[in-house]
Write an enzyme that holds these catalytic residues in place. Structure first.
Site, PDB file in Angstrom:
ATOM      1  N   GLY A  77       0.821  -1.210   0.000  1.00 27.08           N
ATOM      2  CA  GLY A  77       0.000   0.000   0.000  1.00 27.08           C
ATOM      3  C   GLY A  77       0.850   1.254   0.000  1.00 27.08           C
ATOM      4  O   GLY A  77       0.531   2.250  -0.665  1.00 27.08           O
ATOM      5  N   GLU A 118      -7.155  -0.272   1.511  1.00 28.32           N
ATOM      6  CA  GLU A 118      -7.640  -1.195   2.530  1.00 28.32           C
ATOM      7  C   GLU A 118      -6.525  -2.199   2.743  1.00 28.32           C
ATOM      8  O   GLU A 118      -6.233  -3.011   1.866  1.00 28.32           O
ATOM      9  CB  GLU A 118      -8.936  -1.865   2.081  1.00 28.32           C
ATOM     10  CG  GLU A 118      -9.687  -2.553   3.227  1.00 28.32           C
ATOM     11  CD  GLU A 118      -9.196  -3.952   3.493  1.00 28.32           C
ATOM     12  OE1 GLU A 118      -8.392  -4.115   4.449  1.00 28.32           O
ATOM     13  OE2 GLU A 118      -9.593  -4.879   2.775  1.00 28.32           O
ATOM     14  N   CYS A 126      -9.078 -10.325   5.690  1.00 26.42           N
ATOM     15  CA  CYS A 126      -8.594  -9.090   6.307  1.00 26.42           C
ATOM     16  C   CYS A 126      -9.356  -8.764   7.577  1.00 26.42           C
ATOM     17  O   CYS A 126      -8.828  -8.096   8.471  1.00 26.42           O
ATOM     18  CB  CYS A 126      -8.693  -7.925   5.309  1.00 26.42           C
ATOM     19  SG  CYS A 126     -10.370  -7.585   4.741  1.00 26.42           S
TER      20      CYS A 126
END
Length: 414
Positions: A94, A111, A145
């Site tokens: 990310g 996310e 997740c």
């Protein structure tokens, strides 16, 4: 916006593509989706299905493109000129996405996983809670997740909770779900079983007690590789597994006594995706949920938010920022623009003293208006209001004309 670049992981390969493409299309965009290299087999079928549906609705099927490849493919997509990027994956990648997007100032939604807390209070309904706890820890072998990775159980109910979880696990089976009925399957990604085992062994070496599982079966690199559903108790913050994302079938149980202690433990991890709180006292459960730094919370249940597509899904801190699903998801794929117009068709002009050339009294009027609005006392504000109205009443109704020779203002025609 235009075109949304969407980069999704290998787990839930159909849902991850469909839900975000649908949001992009309904917000008026096209979408280029980069699927994980570990989920490429279904990419062509998913793209064909989406294009067929779009075409039958009278739109250009090319609005959706699905691409496969490795990290360089994703990096190219980020810097390709798309109008926004949605990335779902690890915090490390990310950060690379953010860095790549910064070169073109492309906005991103991230996310990035979680370390969700599953809080069980002394007054929780264990008959309701236990099966949900087992599902929260072990569904899809914890490869979610929003898996419940930390089970924070209050002291008065701790031992009973652990006993009932172990009794439940004794009745379950692990195997190859395509060949036999089983409760738990295999680890999907190469190397993940080793990662899980490393965290478990670190915890045991630092004082955690292994109550169940803790064994890897199969050879890395040769599928399937299994890791037994594992229960660890006496876990504390000095153990890596207390704060690092496990992404595997491990239930770590932490004992707590007071809400102050609970808050400290819950917020000790850099992640902040979701949480679950179990208590018969709903006011207490809501109070606890507000003290846990996460983007989502479930009271007396687990993973309900992603099932309600009208709710925004997203986390904070190392779990990312921005949200998808719900109104927030549609707005996230849209561009906000403020537009003003005359509601009644009356084109009102500025008062004469404020029109160009500006009246000699304009400065004083504005100053008194500031005193009226920002006066430290109501008397000061009232005085500013009176002075402003007096100056406005005596100001010229038409713009003052400047004498070209000496720059002085004068009223009337010239």
């Amino acid at each position: 916006l235009g075109v949304i670049g969407i980069i999704v992981p290998w787990n839930y390969p159909f849902h991850n593509v469909l839900s975000h493409v649908a949001t992009a299309l309904f917000a008026g965009n096209g979408a280029v989706v980069k699927v994980s290299e570990w989920a490429s087999h279904s990419a062509g079928w998913i793209e064909d299905m989406l294009r067929e549906v779009i075409g039958k609705r009278g739109f250009n099927p090319d609005l959706v493109q699905v691409v496969t490849g490795y990290g360089e493919t994703g990096a190219t997509l980020v810097q390709s000129g798309v109008d926004k990027v949605l990335f779902i994956g690890s915090p490390g990648v990310g950060k690379l996405v953010m860095k790549g997007a910064s070169a073109t100032l492309t906005p991103v939604i991230l996310e990035l996983g979680g370390k969700d807390a599953f809080v069980v209070c002394d007054d929780a309904d264990l008959d309701h809670c236990i099966d949900i706890a087992v599902r929260g820890a072990f569904i899809n072998c914890g490869q979610n997740c929003i898996s419940a990775e930390r089970f924070l159980v209050q002291d008065g109910i701790h031992d009973e909770f652990v006993r009932r979880v172990l009794d439940k696990l004794k009745k379950t089976d692990q195997g190859v779900s395509t060949k036999t009925r089983c409760d738990f399957g295999a680890i999907t990604m190469p190397g993940q079983a080793d990662h899980v085992d490393k965290l478990v062994q670190d915890a045991v070496s630092k004082g955690a007690r292994l109550m169940s599982g803790g064994t890897k079966r199969g050879v890395e690199g040769k599928h399937p590789t299994f890791y037994e559903p594992t229960v660890l108790v006496d876990v504390d913050l000095k153990m890596d597994i207390a704060t690092e994302e496990t992404f595997g079938p491990v239930m770590t149980v932490v004992r707590w006594k007071t809400e102050e202690e609970l808050e400290k433990i819950c917020n000790s991890t850099p992640y902040g995706l979701g949480s679950s709180i179990f208590s018969k006292n709903y006011s207490k459960a809501e109070r606890i949920s507000k003290r846990i730094v996460t983007g989502m919370a479930n009271i007396n249940d687990f993973a309900i938010v992603p099932l309600i597509q009208s709710l925004p899904f997203g986390g904070v801190r190392a779990s990312g920022f921005g949200a998808f699903n719900g109104k927030e998801g549609l707005r996230g794929f849209s561009r906000a623009k403020s537009i003003t117009t005359d509601r009644l068709g009356i084109r009102a002009a500025a008062p004469g003293w404020l029109q160009y050339p500006v009246s000699s009294s304009a400065k004083s009027i504005v100053q008194q208006a500031m005193f009226m609005v920002y006066g430290r006392t109501w008397i000061e504000s009232a005085k500013g209001c009176v002075n402003m109205l007096s100056l406005v009443a005596s100001a010229p109704s038409k713009p003052e004309m400047k004498d070209a020779r000496n720059g002085k203002a004068k009223n009337g025609k010239h």
